[in-house]
Design an enzyme around this catalytic site. Structure first.
Site, short mmCIF file in Angstrom:
data_model
loop_
_atom_site.label_atom_id
_atom_site.label_comp_id
_atom_site.label_asym_id
_atom_site.label_seq_id
_atom_site.Cartn_x
_atom_site.Cartn_y
_atom_site.Cartn_z
N GLN A 19 -24.70 34.95 99.29
CA GLN A 19 -25.52 36.15 99.14
C GLN A 19 -26.74 36.16 100.06
O GLN A 19 -27.33 37.22 100.27
CB GLN A 19 -25.97 36.29 97.69
N HIS A 113 -20.56 28.78 93.93
CA HIS A 113 -21.12 30.06 93.44
C HIS A 113 -20.22 31.20 93.95
O HIS A 113 -20.51 31.85 94.95
CB HIS A 113 -22.57 30.23 93.91
N ASN A 157 -20.89 28.04 89.09
CA ASN A 157 -21.69 29.16 88.59
C ASN A 157 -20.83 30.17 87.84
O ASN A 157 -19.81 30.63 88.37
CB ASN A 157 -22.36 29.88 89.77
N GLU A 158 -21.23 30.48 86.64
CA GLU A 158 -20.55 31.49 85.82
C GLU A 158 -19.05 31.24 85.74
O GLU A 158 -18.24 32.02 86.23
CB GLU A 158 -20.86 32.91 86.33
#
Ligand code: GCO
Length: 413
Positions: A19, A113, A157-158
């Site tokens: 990102q 991620h 992540n998540e």
């Protein structure tokens, strides 16, 4: 109310490599951004060029008052081909860790991620147990080469993101149904030399088999990291909304909550901590998910402005996982920065209430340090406490960053 936080409380912001770094060209997400029929409204491109600008960025975060920084190491850069570990890429992240240390930021590192190397997806992706082994090998390598500088590790992540998107009806059209695969999957699979039915990327594959591979990958990664660095705290992060039942919606809510939260929180039971990532709430009636409640302010994500969700999910995570928590992400997409500051104030009051009740909450990371690439939604939603002019890459500190930095410096407000 008393909003004093413990002296060793971790105060930081969070980012994810894809990102912010820019040009993550060896990843599956970059591929998806560029295929015909892509569900991404725009490609990530240079992002905010954090790959080159991390020295100024880290200095800025430290100046604002934070004592920690959560960022991710990009697997697609570190291991661009199966078994080839790039010494240059590993050294890049070593320099980032050293910059954090030099500025007094304790580094929390995420090892996956959302984005994966293209070769991982070409070999069966997240439906193949071999991916769990490959991921663990990469994690062990990072622990060995960089673990001396890392404060704590989030493996994945998540872990539940695809399941959450699927249960709440948020997957790109065609992905969830068992019918014809959408054009972008056909093109991405072709580019990787596999059939569309064999395309299993982390963000969109939501089968029981994928869930098992992801949780196996986490377990294997923890073991590989602990083998290198037994004392390094390791956990995973989970996307948790406050799932509320309205007038008889309990059974529906509980069924969904089991699939998208409980199984993952239960899998965190043996870990050093679990990362809680919360943005809003969702309400359920007897017939399923309800629209936002009338009169409640909406964010750029069309989420309800509901900072109290964090207190609810922290309590729920403690109840089900029973391990220390860290707020690894919390934030709001809005162009009105005064609403961001208001959101953080109320969210942190909730964290303070949890601490007063004796819950072991160890830190708070705002999502995000910078306005950045919000995946398929592109650059429109702005989550940052620091704005970026992406033509010049100039950083512009928002008032919410000053406020949060002062809270971090003072250990409360
Ligand atoms: C997530 C991811 C972030 C997102 C953030 C805002 O929580 O989905 O960790 O990458 O950008 O959540 O939607």
């Amino acid at each position: 109310m008393d909003t004093r936080f413990p002296p060793n409380f971790l105060w930081g912001t969070a980012t994810a490599a894809h990102q912010v770094e820019g040009n993550n060209i060896n990843s599956d997400i970059w591929l998806l951004e560029h295929v015909p029929g892509t569900p991404f409204v725009e490609p990530s491109g240079d992002a905010v060029d954090h790959y080159h600008r991390y020295p100024e960025d880290i200095a800025l975060l430290a100046d604002l008052g934070f004592n920690s920084y959560r960022f991710s190491i990009e697997w697609a850069r570190v291991e661009p081909e199966d078994g080839f570990f790039s010494p240059a890429a590993i050294n890049h992240y070593r320099q980032m860790l050293l910059a954090c240390r030099a500025h007094g930021l304790r580094p929390m590192v995420t090892l996956h991620h959302f984005s994966s190397p293209r070769w991982v997806i070409a070999r069966g992706g997240w439906a193949d147990p071999a991916t769990a082994a490959s991921f663990a090998r990469y994690c062990g390598r990072i622990a060995r080469d960089l673990g001396d500088l890392i404060d704590s590790i989030c493996t994945i992540n998540e872990v539940n993101i695809a399941f959450l998107l699927s249960e709440l009806g948020l997957l790109p059209s065609g992905i969830a149904s068992r019918g014809e695969p959408p054009a972008f999957v056909i093109h991405a699979a072709r580019a990787l030399g596999i059939g569309p039915g064999d395309f299993h990327c982390f963000l969109y594959a939501a089968t029981d088999r994928v869930r098992d591979v992801i949780l196996l990958a986490h377990q294997n990664a923890v073991a590989a990291i602990k083998a290198e660095r037994p004392a390094l705290p390791v956990g995973m992060t989970i996307a948790l909304q406050d799932l509320q039942a309205v007038s008889g919606g309990e059974a529906v809510r509980d069924t969904i909550r089991h699939r998208i939260q409980d199984v993952f929180l239960e899998a965190a039971r043996g870990d050093d901590f679990v990362g809680v990532q919360t943005y809003s709430r969702e309400r359920f009636g007897p017939d399923g998910k309800l629209p936002p409640e009338e009169g409640v302010e909406l964010t750029q994500m069309y989420y309800e402005f509901w900072p109290e969700a964090l207190e609810a999910t922290l309590r729920y995570a403690h109840q089900i996982a029973g391990v220390p928590t860290i707020v690894t992400e919390n934030g709001i997409a809005t162009t009105d920065d005064t609403r961001r500051a208001a959101y953080y104030r109320r969210a942190l009051e909730g964290v303070a209430r949890c601490l007063q009740d004796g819950l072991d909450v160890r830190g708070f990371y705002a999502w995000s340090a910078f306005d950045n690439y919000e995946w398929s939604l592109g650059y429109r939603p702005v989550f940052g406490i620091i704005a970026v002019n992406r033509d010049t890459q100039e950083r512009i500190v928002k008032p919410s960053a000053r406020w949060l930095g002062e809270v971090a410096r003072n250990g409360g407000f």
